[in-house]
Design a protein around this motif. Structure first.
Motif, PDB file in Angstrom:
ATOM      1  N   HIS A 175       0.859  -1.188   0.000  1.00 22.30           N
ATOM      2  CA  HIS A 175       0.000   0.000   0.000  1.00 22.30           C
ATOM      3  C   HIS A 175       0.897   1.240   0.000  1.00 22.30           C
ATOM      4  O   HIS A 175       2.128   1.107   0.065  1.00 22.30           O
ATOM      5  CB  HIS A 175      -0.965  -0.002   1.202  1.00 22.30           C
ATOM      6  CG  HIS A 175      -0.322  -0.241   2.547  1.00 22.30           C
ATOM      7  ND1 HIS A 175      -1.014  -0.234   3.726  1.00 22.30           N
ATOM      8  CD2 HIS A 175       0.984  -0.474   2.890  1.00 22.30           C
ATOM      9  CE1 HIS A 175      -0.193  -0.464   4.735  1.00 22.30           C
ATOM     10  NE2 HIS A 175       1.021  -0.617   4.261  1.00 22.30           N
ATOM     11  N   SER A 188       0.748   3.520   2.299  1.00 24.22           N
ATOM     12  CA  SER A 188       0.892   4.008   3.677  1.00 24.22           C
ATOM     13  C   SER A 188       2.349   4.109   4.160  1.00 24.22           C
ATOM     14  O   SER A 188       2.630   4.973   5.006  1.00 24.22           O
ATOM     15  CB  SER A 188       0.056   3.153   4.627  1.00 24.22           C
ATOM     16  OG  SER A 188      -1.296   3.184   4.223  1.00 24.22           O
ATOM     17  N   ARG A 200       0.245  -6.683  -4.647  1.00 21.14           N
ATOM     18  CA  ARG A 200      -0.276  -7.711  -3.744  1.00 21.14           C
ATOM     19  C   ARG A 200      -0.357  -9.040  -4.468  1.00 21.14           C
ATOM     20  O   ARG A 200      -0.589  -9.079  -5.686  1.00 21.14           O
ATOM     21  CB  ARG A 200      -1.670  -7.327  -3.233  1.00 21.14           C
ATOM     22  CG  ARG A 200      -1.572  -6.202  -2.228  1.00 21.14           C
ATOM     23  CD  ARG A 200      -2.880  -5.889  -1.559  1.00 21.14           C
ATOM     24  NE  ARG A 200      -2.794  -4.556  -0.956  1.00 21.14           N
ATOM     25  CZ  ARG A 200      -3.792  -3.901  -0.418  1.00 21.14           C
ATOM     26  NH1 ARG A 200      -4.991  -4.446  -0.397  1.00 21.14           N
ATOM     27  NH2 ARG A 200      -3.619  -2.711   0.097  1.00 21.14           N
ATOM     28  N   GLN A 237      -2.475   3.414  -5.688  1.00 21.65           N
ATOM     29  CA  GLN A 237      -3.197   3.981  -4.549  1.00 21.65           C
ATOM     30  C   GLN A 237      -2.827   5.453  -4.438  1.00 21.65           C
ATOM     31  O   GLN A 237      -1.768   5.870  -4.921  1.00 21.65           O
ATOM     32  CB  GLN A 237      -2.792   3.297  -3.241  1.00 21.65           C
ATOM     33  CG  GLN A 237      -3.484   1.964  -2.992  1.00 21.65           C
ATOM     34  CD  GLN A 237      -3.329   1.485  -1.549  1.00 21.65           C
ATOM     35  OE1 GLN A 237      -2.407   1.904  -0.842  1.00 21.65           O
ATOM     36  NE2 GLN A 237      -4.203   0.609  -1.123  1.00 21.65           N
ATOM     37  N   GLU A 279      -2.607   8.039  -1.204  1.00 25.74           N
ATOM     38  CA  GLU A 279      -2.684   8.164   0.245  1.00 25.74           C
ATOM     39  C   GLU A 279      -2.772   9.641   0.585  1.00 25.74           C
ATOM     40  O   GLU A 279      -2.179  10.472  -0.106  1.00 25.74           O
ATOM     41  CB  GLU A 279      -1.360   7.604   0.794  1.00 25.74           C
ATOM     42  CG  GLU A 279      -1.331   7.424   2.255  1.00 25.74           C
ATOM     43  CD  GLU A 279      -1.805   6.032   2.614  1.00 25.74           C
ATOM     44  OE1 GLU A 279      -2.104   5.225   1.717  1.00 25.74           O
ATOM     45  OE2 GLU A 279      -1.870   5.770   3.821  1.00 25.74           O
ATOM     46  N   GLY A 334      -6.828   6.491   2.281  1.00 24.36           N
ATOM     47  CA  GLY A 334      -6.183   5.804   1.163  1.00 24.36           C
ATOM     48  C   GLY A 334      -7.237   5.336   0.181  1.00 24.36           C
ATOM     49  O   GLY A 334      -8.267   4.788   0.586  1.00 24.36           O
TER      50      GLY A 334
HETATM   51  N1  PHE Z   1      -3.512   1.494   3.397  1.00 24.75           N
HETATM   52  C1  PHE Z   1      -4.910   1.132   3.440  1.00 24.75           C
HETATM   53  C2  PHE Z   1      -5.152   0.018   2.422  1.00 24.75           C
HETATM   54  O1  PHE Z   1      -4.295  -0.230   1.614  1.00 24.75           O
HETATM   55  C3  PHE Z   1      -5.802   2.299   3.111  1.00 24.75           C
HETATM   56  C4  PHE Z   1      -5.784   3.345   4.210  1.00 24.75           C
HETATM   57  C5  PHE Z   1      -4.886   4.376   4.137  1.00 24.75           C
HETATM   58  C6  PHE Z   1      -6.685   3.280   5.246  1.00 24.75           C
HETATM   59  C7  PHE Z   1      -4.862   5.350   5.115  1.00 24.75           C
HETATM   60  C8  PHE Z   1      -6.665   4.238   6.228  1.00 24.75           C
HETATM   61  C9  PHE Z   1      -5.771   5.259   6.161  1.00 24.75           C
HETATM   62  O2  PHE Z   1      -6.170  -0.607   2.418  1.00 24.75           O
END
Ligand code: PHE
Length: 344
Positions: A170, A172, A198, A212, A214, A311
């Motif tokens: 992700h 994040s 993934r 994604q 973020e 995200g």
């Molecule tokens: N990183 C999470 C995901 O991949 C998404 C997310 C990002 C959720 C930031 C909350 C805050 O599913």
């Protein structure tokens, strides 16, 4: 001798007449006017003539030469002109033909959606942060409050390169990296677009590689209402001014509380249809208040600072926005698919 000269003249002239190429003309010239030609030969025999005859024959020979030369030159000009005309005709261009259309490309629909989202947040004062796609386990999981035994680290879900290095699952980890770089000082206000990976089997809604975006805001007094207002603005700009949003409780290890944001269905307006599967709502993204552990691990004092994060998947947003039914269309790059987004 005079007769012979007259004969030669007629012969030469009819050959000039018959010649149709420069090469043939040249041959006639060599044959009749050359050093070994018949006229030269006649002139050589003039010694045998009487003093009275000599100038007459000499004059005649010169006239014959001049006449043949003149005809040769005339014919040469005609042949040359014909050659030029033939060349011009062969190379003629039809200026009335319509031109060939220039094949103009367009932005990939996914790029267009990512840029639209970026522009929207840049307009709200965010900056863009990026991070590596080959990521350390620490940033991808640990710094986000996903301890060593968390199921999301499963080999089934992630592409590991070594025990400690993997393809990020992700965006994040860019949160964690950005906070760390701020060395405990706010405000932080970034969006982080990028590719993630993934171990999924590709189908209409899954891909082992996707994108994604973020979002992260950390400062003093950042509250859940700030998150809600931000998401609401985003939803309206992206899907239409009369969109409503709904936050449902959810769970992410790095946010507390965590929510999923739905928007009221832009197709049926909330009555229920095939797009919202009869519920009136469409799930768009995950979000929440940054977990105090995450703040602390990245060097922020969680008593002083709070933050929110969200995200989203641009593919999902593009699919909803443009009615695309298979995520694989984004990666196959079939020109017939891509061309439909010329004005996007
Ligand atoms: N990183 C999470 C995901 O991949 C998404 C997310 C990002 C959720 C930031 C909350 C805050 O599913």
């Amino acid at each position: 001798m005079q007769e012979r000269l007259e004969e030669l003249k007629q012969e030469a002239l009819s050959k000039v007449e018959a010649a149709s190429t420069l090469k043939e003309l040249q041959d006639v010239k060599v044959a009749y006017l050359g050093k070994k030609g018949p006229i030269t030969e006649v002139l050589r025999g003039m010694g045998k003539l009487s003093a009275e005859e000599r100038p007459i024959v000499g004059q005649l020979a010169n006239d014959v030469r001049a006449a043949i030369t003149e005809e040769l030159e005339k014919k040469q000009e005609i042949v040359e002109r014909a050659a030029v005309e033939e060349k011009l005709a062969a190379e003629a261009i039809d200026v009335t033909l319509p031109g060939r259309a220039v094949n103009q490309g367009n932005r990939h629909p996914l790029t267009a959606v990512i840029e639209e989202i970026e522009d929207l947040f840049l307009g709200m004062g965010y900056s863009i942060a990026e991070g590596p796609e080959v990521e350390q386990d620490y940033y991808n999981f640990e710094a986000l409050n996903l301890p060593k035994n968390h199921p999301a680290r499963d080999m089934q879900d992630s592409f590991y390169i070594t025990e400690e290095i993997l393809l990020r699952t992700h965006t994040s980890p860019v949160q964690a990296r950005t906070m760390e770089a701020h060395e405990g000082k706010g405000p932080v206000k970034v969006i982080c677009p990028g590719r993630v990976y993934r171990r999924d089997t590709d189908d209409a809604t899954h891909s082992h590689q996707f994108t994604q975006i973020e979002g992260l805001v950390v400062d003093e007094n950042i509250r859940m209402s700030d998150l809600k207002g931000t998401l609401q603005t985003f939803a309206k700009k992206m899907f239409g001014e009369d969109r409503e949003i709904r936050l449902r409780p959810s769970f992410f290890p790095f946010t507390e509380p965590s929510v999923e944001m739905d928007i009221s269905c832009f197709k049926c307006g909330g009555h229920g249809c095939n797009v919202c599967k009869g519920t009136g709502w469409i799930e768009i993204l995950g979000a929440g208040m940054v977990h105090p552990n995450v703040l602390e691990m990245s060097g922020f004092d969680s008593k002083k600072y709070t933050g929110f994060a969200f995200g989203m998947g641009p593919e999902r947003i593009a699919m909803l926005k443009y009615g695309i039914d298979d995520i694989r269309h984004f990666y196959q790059n079939d020109i017939r698919f891509l061309k439909q987004f010329k004005r996007v």
